[in-house]
Design a protein around this motif. Structure first.
Motif, PDB file in Angstrom:
ATOM      1  N   GLY A 130      -1.346  -9.486  15.200  1.00 41.50           N
ATOM      2  CA  GLY A 130      -1.389  -9.732  13.757  1.00 41.50           C
ATOM      3  C   GLY A 130      -2.327  -8.785  13.060  1.00 41.50           C
ATOM      4  N   PHE A 131      -3.454  -8.535  13.694  1.00 39.97           N
ATOM      5  CA  PHE A 131      -4.442  -7.635  13.093  1.00 39.97           C
ATOM      6  C   PHE A 131      -3.866  -6.234  12.951  1.00 39.97           C
ATOM      7  N   PHE A 132      -3.248  -5.764  14.036  1.00 35.25           N
ATOM      8  CA  PHE A 132      -2.736  -4.395  13.964  1.00 35.25           C
ATOM      9  C   PHE A 132      -1.528  -4.279  13.039  1.00 35.25           C
ATOM     10  N   PHE A 133      -0.711  -5.333  12.992  1.00 37.46           N
ATOM     11  CA  PHE A 133       0.381  -5.327  12.018  1.00 37.46           C
ATOM     12  C   PHE A 133      -0.203  -5.301  10.601  1.00 37.46           C
ATOM     13  N   GLY A 134      -1.272  -6.081  10.420  1.00 37.92           N
ATOM     14  CA  GLY A 134      -1.931  -6.131   9.112  1.00 37.92           C
ATOM     15  C   GLY A 134      -2.490  -4.778   8.733  1.00 37.92           C
ATOM     16  N   LEU A 135      -3.128  -4.151   9.708  1.00 38.24           N
ATOM     17  CA  LEU A 135      -3.720  -2.836   9.468  1.00 38.24           C
ATOM     18  C   LEU A 135      -2.617  -1.825   9.143  1.00 38.24           C
ATOM     19  N   ALA A 136      -1.515  -1.924   9.902  1.00 41.87           N
ATOM     20  CA  ALA A 136      -0.399  -1.008   9.661  1.00 41.87           C
ATOM     21  C   ALA A 136       0.181  -1.263   8.272  1.00 41.87           C
ATOM     22  N   ALA A 137       0.218  -2.540   7.869  1.00 41.46           N
ATOM     23  CA  ALA A 137       0.728  -2.870   6.532  1.00 41.46           C
ATOM     24  C   ALA A 137      -0.168  -2.261   5.459  1.00 41.46           C
ATOM     25  N   ALA A 138      -1.502  -2.351   5.674  1.00 41.40           N
ATOM     26  CA  ALA A 138      -2.444  -1.763   4.705  1.00 41.40           C
ATOM     27  C   ALA A 138      -2.255  -0.254   4.634  1.00 41.40           C
ATOM     28  N   LEU A 139      -2.051   0.352   5.800  1.00 46.01           N
ATOM     29  CA  LEU A 139      -1.845   1.805   5.848  1.00 46.01           C
ATOM     30  C   LEU A 139      -0.561   2.172   5.111  1.00 46.01           C
ATOM     31  N   ALA A 140       0.479   1.348   5.331  1.00 44.34           N
ATOM     32  CA  ALA A 140       1.756   1.625   4.669  1.00 44.34           C
ATOM     33  C   ALA A 140       1.623   1.489   3.153  1.00 44.34           C
ATOM     34  N   VAL A 141       0.828   0.512   2.698  1.00 42.83           N
ATOM     35  CA  VAL A 141       0.584   0.365   1.253  1.00 42.83           C
ATOM     36  C   VAL A 141      -0.090   1.628   0.722  1.00 42.83           C
ATOM     37  N   ALA A 142      -1.122   2.097   1.481  1.00 41.94           N
ATOM     38  CA  ALA A 142      -1.856   3.292   1.044  1.00 41.94           C
ATOM     39  C   ALA A 142      -0.925   4.496   1.000  1.00 41.94           C
ATOM     40  N   LEU A 143      -0.103   4.656   2.043  1.00 45.68           N
ATOM     41  CA  LEU A 143       0.815   5.804   2.075  1.00 45.68           C
ATOM     42  C   LEU A 143       1.851   5.702   0.957  1.00 45.68           C
ATOM     43  N   GLY A 144       2.326   4.466   0.727  1.00 45.27           N
ATOM     44  CA  GLY A 144       3.291   4.249  -0.358  1.00 45.27           C
ATOM     45  C   GLY A 144       2.716   4.698  -1.684  1.00 45.27           C
ATOM     46  N   ALA A 145       1.472   4.286  -1.932  1.00 49.80           N
ATOM     47  CA  ALA A 145       0.828   4.654  -3.208  1.00 49.80           C
ATOM     48  C   ALA A 145       0.621   6.162  -3.292  1.00 49.80           C
ATOM     49  N   ILE A 146       0.246   6.770  -2.157  1.00 46.93           N
ATOM     50  CA  ILE A 146       0.017   8.226  -2.154  1.00 46.93           C
ATOM     51  C   ILE A 146       1.319   8.966  -2.484  1.00 46.93           C
ATOM     52  N   PHE A 147       2.398   8.559  -1.846  1.00 47.93           N
ATOM     53  CA  PHE A 147       3.665   9.259  -2.069  1.00 47.93           C
ATOM     54  C   PHE A 147       4.249   8.992  -3.449  1.00 47.93           C
ATOM     55  N   LEU A 148       3.886   7.874  -4.030  1.00 48.13           N
ATOM     56  CA  LEU A 148       4.383   7.584  -5.387  1.00 48.13           C
ATOM     57  C   LEU A 148       3.563   8.313  -6.461  1.00 48.13           C
ATOM     58  N   THR A 149       2.393   8.798  -6.063  1.00 46.43           N
ATOM     59  CA  THR A 149       1.477   9.386  -7.050  1.00 46.43           C
ATOM     60  C   THR A 149       2.077  10.557  -7.857  1.00 46.43           C
TER      61      THR A 149
END
Lengths: 863, 228
Positions: A441-460
């Motif tokens: 769960g922790f690593f899925f959570g961390l991966a989800a946070a990373l995906a949010v960050a990458l999503g925001a970066i690519f949308l910038t």
């Protein structure tokens, strides 16, 4: 090749000293963050592990009992009856004070007290042999040895400790055990050579009888250390009664490790985040460094330099920068690690187990790892833009407009990738929530946070184009053509501005995400504190040195309290470290009859009165963290190991709790005593009679206790303040991240603005030529920089909020077992806006100062 | 009236000086159309730069309508460039981030003129120069000749008394260049603008009232319209 490097690359670096410095600083900071957090993470538990190993000595196994320990009689039977070597032991970490200066807080010392049987312990620990040998050699020493064996209160003390505190043989020391000061006297010194070999310090050895007396454990030992082969150990384990068990000493470190797992996972997540930020920072600075030379690359291409030569040359330069920057980063990281280690150690001591603040030990593995990461990231970061630049046809390379056109064309494609990342984030978050396993769960959570960050970066890039178009209209109204120019500059230099905005946005999102999570946590904690901390006065042993929940109230103190006429009711609270299915948990004993009508427990279901009746009848409450961790619901049973063997307890209710992240099983004192012996009282809540003023009574109680018991008398409001102080302390490390985020933001923006000004020298010359004054130019640069900050903050608002949701509902819930209700906190949103604008406006100061150096004539001649 | 007195400009170091202009003296009457004719590197552009205040002379004085340009500080020079000078460059130097009309209006907006009046004037100028229909276009969507006409409109937006044109036809084909020169001539003749044209083309120079040949940083010859 080297000639080209010297002529083109090195000369450029020398001429652009500030840019070179920024680039090196970017690499160094990136590496420093990673090194700092990782070193601190490694160092935090080092002292604890060393101590455990040193105390364990040559023991291969340990026999442990329940919370009360092992009765003397049982220990004697085991030791005399078994064929293996065995010795009993008690252990306590205590505050100590030199008798003459008991009130002087400056002389406070921490002493690791080990109560041993001198006759059998020599086979286990070298320092006990040395202590005995020292004691027995020579006539004076002989009498010391006898005193050590025979006289109550005698102790052998670490030679270094004695020297450091100017103590000598026959001096009396006061040691704080639970709520009582006890006396020991120094009968002899343990040679420092022996202890430095063992890795232990601040040690005091006492005879086991003295230990039992001063620790308040008469009739019990903590454990029996054993030296046995695996076969003999198995035989011994089979012979032990149900209340005892045999385990390897490493399990003790492992238990602490397990207890700290979520805390360390959090640090690991921060370290991971630091790696991410560090890499982004390096990428950002290197990209600007390379992109600045796009024009020169074009000229070199025109002159016949091959793309391969350009790539190799620049990678060689990046290698040099990477080496220097990474080395600088290692130095900075070690400095940072010192601060982070102190913060982490203090937090662990406050929340889990007492740790001494240790200095940072350099770990060559960590240093090498992050040196290589810094170097590789620098090479990768420069490779991307340089390969792109080298692929552009020579004539086009000179024109930046081609690059910007491509950047704008790619914006929608990047945005599509960003949306894909956000979808991935949602899938990962849902998977983590439904999966429920802590680790996964922790690593899925961390991966989800990373995906949010990458999503925001690519949308910038796309969001920047859209928002700039919108703000351009506003800027026109507010600042006329200067505002329009500033907005359009951001739009047309998208390849640079989008990267800088993304870097700033990422930093701000992290700050906002953490800010919202902490604020929500604080809000939820506040609700909980109001519901469960309702006694007028709280009492706890003054002893702050020992492991958490090990300092106990002696029975005579309880008797003293019961005689106080001002007191209406007393809630005796006992927390005991325990294991369930091999995992650390806490058993909590409370005075159910007292608290059922006085506290407002937040139950997940059921009728409050009925829940309390079930508890009084022998059932248990589970904290929400425990229930989630072990998949338990109301009505389920839990099997706990008791003095009488395993016993089944029915779950009467599940309640919201913020006191133990490992989870707790709560029961009435009667239930505890029946199964684990006398209750261990670690805290006391005092409910006063209605007419009693709690402030005045607190003063009176302190006066009455002075000299008799070392007890902290804490009025309700003070305890609530302490709860939040500890809470804030445990999030202190996030401040480091906030500062770093600010630095990243600053460097990102200053690099972007500087690059834009360098590239737009001709345009600036034209503007000056057609009559734009310095004031107006400054205004334009400020608006441009401020707009970049504002755009980053705009995008950071949803991105940071999404990160907070992932942290609250995925990572915290599954890793820390905390139930946090998301709360909008305007302060957190305001904070990122001022951070963004301050970073952006400060970053504009230096570029503005460079505007005066532009020669208009030279600028407009350039083509 | 414009007066240059003993104007010199030396680049480089004291040990290795590069003389761009040497002891130039010149008087130009209001409304005159003057050509500075010479080869590349002769000093024409340097003279225009000094006159416009975007560069400072090593010695000598420049007077424009009784004001001493060489004595102005940076702020006054900025205002002088904005109000008194219009500059037309060889490479047009339009700002790629602004539309045609925005480029034209920029100097006026720096002056904080009334937005509506300014826009009216900008459109009028573009109409006079025959490119009003392209006012919303971006510079890179225009031909060279069109871009130069936009640059002229920009130079005129603040109604300056002095128009400096540095090789305005140097980057254009001959037909378009001819058209640009006719526009400049018309501005001088019909709008009483004083125009200094720097050119290496004798054909272009023939459009003006007086031609000064610039060679090695000095004015070496002067011919008038009649070629005398």
């Amino acid at each position: 090749m080297l000639r080209l490097l010297r002529l083109f690359n090195l000369r450029h670096l020398r001429r652009k000293r500030l840019e070179t410095l920024l680039c090196l600083l970017g690499i160094a900071l990136g590496v420093a963050v990673m090194v700092g957090i990782d070193l601190a993470n490694q160092n935090a538990l080092r002292s604890f592990r060393r101590t455990v190993d040193a105390v364990t000595g040559r023991a291969t196994h340990q026999i442990l009992g329940g919370p009360a320990g092992i009765p003397d009689s049982l220990a004697a039977t085991i030791i005399s009856g078994s064929e293996v070597q065995a010795t009993p032991l008690l252990e306590y970490v205590a505050s100590a004070r030199f008798h003459a200066t008991i009130q002087d807080t400056a002389t406070k010392m921490i002493l690791h007290l080990l109560a041993i049987d001198p006759l059998t312990d020599a086979d286990f620990r070298d320092y006990s042999i040395a202590a005995n040998a020292t004691a027995r050699s020579g006539s004076t020493a002989m009498s010391t040895g006898l005193r050590f064996l025979l006289q109550p209160g005698a102790a052998l003390v670490d030679e270094d400790f004695a020297a450091a505190h100017h103590l000598k043989i026959d001096d009396t020391l006061k040691v704080l055990i639970g709520a009582r000061w006890r006396e020991i006297y120094i009968a002899g010194l343990i040679p420092k050579q022996t202890l430095s070999q063992s890795g232990l310090d601040n040690l005091a050895l006492v005879d086991i009888t003295t230990g039992q007396e001063i620790f308040g454990r008469v009739g019990y030992v903590d454990r029996i250390d054993v030296i046995a082969s695996e076969t003999a150990a198995r035989t011994l384990a089979a012979q032990l009664p149900a209340s005892l068990h045999l385990e390897a000493p490493a399990r003790r470190s492992q238990r602490v490790n397990d207890m700290l797992r979520s805390f360390r996972l959090n640090l690991m997540a921060l370290s991971f985040l630091a790696v991410f930020v560090g890499m982004f920072l390096i990428y950002n600075t290197m990209m600007f460094a390379v992109m600045q030379r796009r024009k020169q690359i074009g000229i070199l291409r025109c002159l016949g330099v091959t793309p391969r030569q350009i790539i190799l040359n620049t990678l060689l330069e990046a290698f040099g920068l990477g080496v220097i920057g990474s080395l600088l980063g290692l130095g900075l990281g070690v400095v940072l690690a010192d601060y982070v280690t102190r913060t982490v150690t203090t937090t662990i001591s406050d929340l889990y187990v007492f740790l001494k603040v240790s200095s940072v030990t350099l770990n060559s593995g960590i240093l090498t790892k992050f040196f290589l990461i810094g170097l590789l990231t620098t090479l990768l970061a420069s490779a991307v833009p340089i390969i792109e630049a080298s692929k552009v046809p020579a004539a086009v390379a000179v024109r930046r407009s081609a690059l910007e056109f491509r950047a704008q064309k790619f914006a929608p494609r990047f945005a599509f990738a960003g949306i894909c990342f956000l979808v991935i984030a949602i899938v990962l978050a849902l998977n983590s929530i439904q999966g429920g396993e802590v680790f996964g769960g922790f690593f899925f959570g961390l991966a989800a946070a990373l995906a949010v960050a990458l999503g925001a970066i690519f949308l910038t890039p796309l969001l920047t184009l859209v928002l700039v178009r919108f703000t351009g209209v506003i800027m026109n109204k507010l600042a006329g053509m200067i505002g329009v120019l500033a907005a359009r500059n951001i739009q047309t230099a998208l390849s640079r501005t989008a990267v800088a905005i993304a870097a700033l946005m990422l930093s701000l999102s992290m700050v906002l995400g953490m800010g919202l999570m902490i604020a929500s946590f604080r809000g939820s904690l506040n609700d909980w504190v109001k519901s469960v901390l309702q006694a007028d006065i709280y009492l706890q042993p003054t002893d702050a040195a020992t492991a958490k929940w090990e300092a106990l109230f002696p029975p005579e103190f309880i008797q003293f309290l019961e005689q106080q006429p001002e007191i209406d009711a007393i809630d005796l609270y006992g927390a005991t470290a325990f294991t369930y299915r091999g995992q650390p948990i806490y058993l909590i004993a409370i005075s159910a009859v007292v608290v059922k009508d006085r506290l407002d427990f937040i139950f997940t279901q059921g009728n409050d009165q009925e829940n309390w009746q079930h508890l009084i009848a022998g059932e248990v409450f589970l904290s929400d963290g425990f229930a989630r961790r072990f998949h338990k619901a109301v009505g389920d049973t839990v099997v706990l190991s008791t003095l009488h063997g395993p016993r089944v307890f029915r779950t009467a209710a599940i309640f919201v709790d913020y006191s133990f992240e490992q989870g707790q099983v709560m029961m009435d004192h009667r239930t505890y005593t029946e199964n684990w012996g006398a209750s261990r009282i670690t805290n006391i809540g005092v409910f006063l009679k209605p007419q009693i003023d709690f402030r005045r009574y607190a003063v009176d109680l302190r006066r009455a206790l002075a000299g008799r018991f070392a007890v902290q008398v804490i009025p309700n409001r003070d305890l609530r303040e302490r709860v939040f102080k500890v809470f804030d302390q445990s999030f202190a490390i996030t401040q480091v991240m906030q500062i770093l985020a600010g630095v990243v933001a600053f460097i990102g923006i200053i690099s972007a603005v500087m690059s834009l000004l360098v590239e737009r020298t001709r345009e600036l010359g034209i503007l000056r030529a057609v009559g734009m004054g310095f004031g107006q130019l400054h205004q334009m640069v400020l608006i441009e920089s401020g707009l970049m900050g504002a755009l980053a903050a705009c995008i950071a608002v949803p991105a940071g909020t999404a990160l907070a949701l992932v942290m609250i509902y995925v990572i915290n819930l599954h890793t820390f077992n905390w139930t946090i209700n998301f709360q909008i906190n305007f302060g957190a949103y305001v904070q990122i806006w001022w951070m963004a604008l301050a970073a952006a406006l400060l970053a504009a100061i230096y570029p503005m100062s460079r505007l005066k150096k532009i020669s208009i004539a030279a600028a407009i001649r350039e083509e | 009236m414009i007066r240059l007195e003993n104007l010199s400009k030396i680049y480089g170091s004291r040990e290795n000086p590069i003389v761009a202009l040497h002891d130039v003296n010149l008087t130009i009457q209001t409304g005159e159309f003057i050509a500075l004719y010479g080869r590349s590197g002769s000093g024409k552009s340097t003279l225009l730069n000094l006159l416009s205040g975007i560069d400072r002379p090593t010695s000598g004085k420049i007077f424009v309508h009784a004001a001493e340009v060489t004595a102005m500080d940076e702020n006054r020079l900025t205002l002088y460039r904005r109000d008194t000078i219009g500059f037309v460059f060889q490479f047009f130097n339009l700002l790629p981030t602004l539309t045609v009309l925005e480029n034209v209006l920029l100097p006026g907006q720096l002056n904080k003129h009334s937005a509506s009046k300014l826009r009216e004037r900008g459109l009028h100028l573009l109409a006079q120069l025959g490119i009003a229909d392209r006012h919303q276009a971006w510079p890179d969507q225009l031909s060279g000749g069109q871009q130069q006409r936009v640059a002229i409109a920009r130079a005129l937006i603040n109604d300056p008394q002095l128009l400096l044109a540095d090789e305005p036809t140097g980057n254009l084909d001959s037909e378009t260049g001819l058209h640009i020169l006719e526009i400049l001539k018309s501005l001088s003749a019909n709008h009483d603008k004083t125009i200094l044209l720097a050119t290496h083309s004798l054909d272009a120079a023939q459009f003006t009232d007086r031609v000064f040949q610039v060679k090695d940083g000095a004015l070496v010859a002067q011919t008038n319209k009649a070629g005398k």
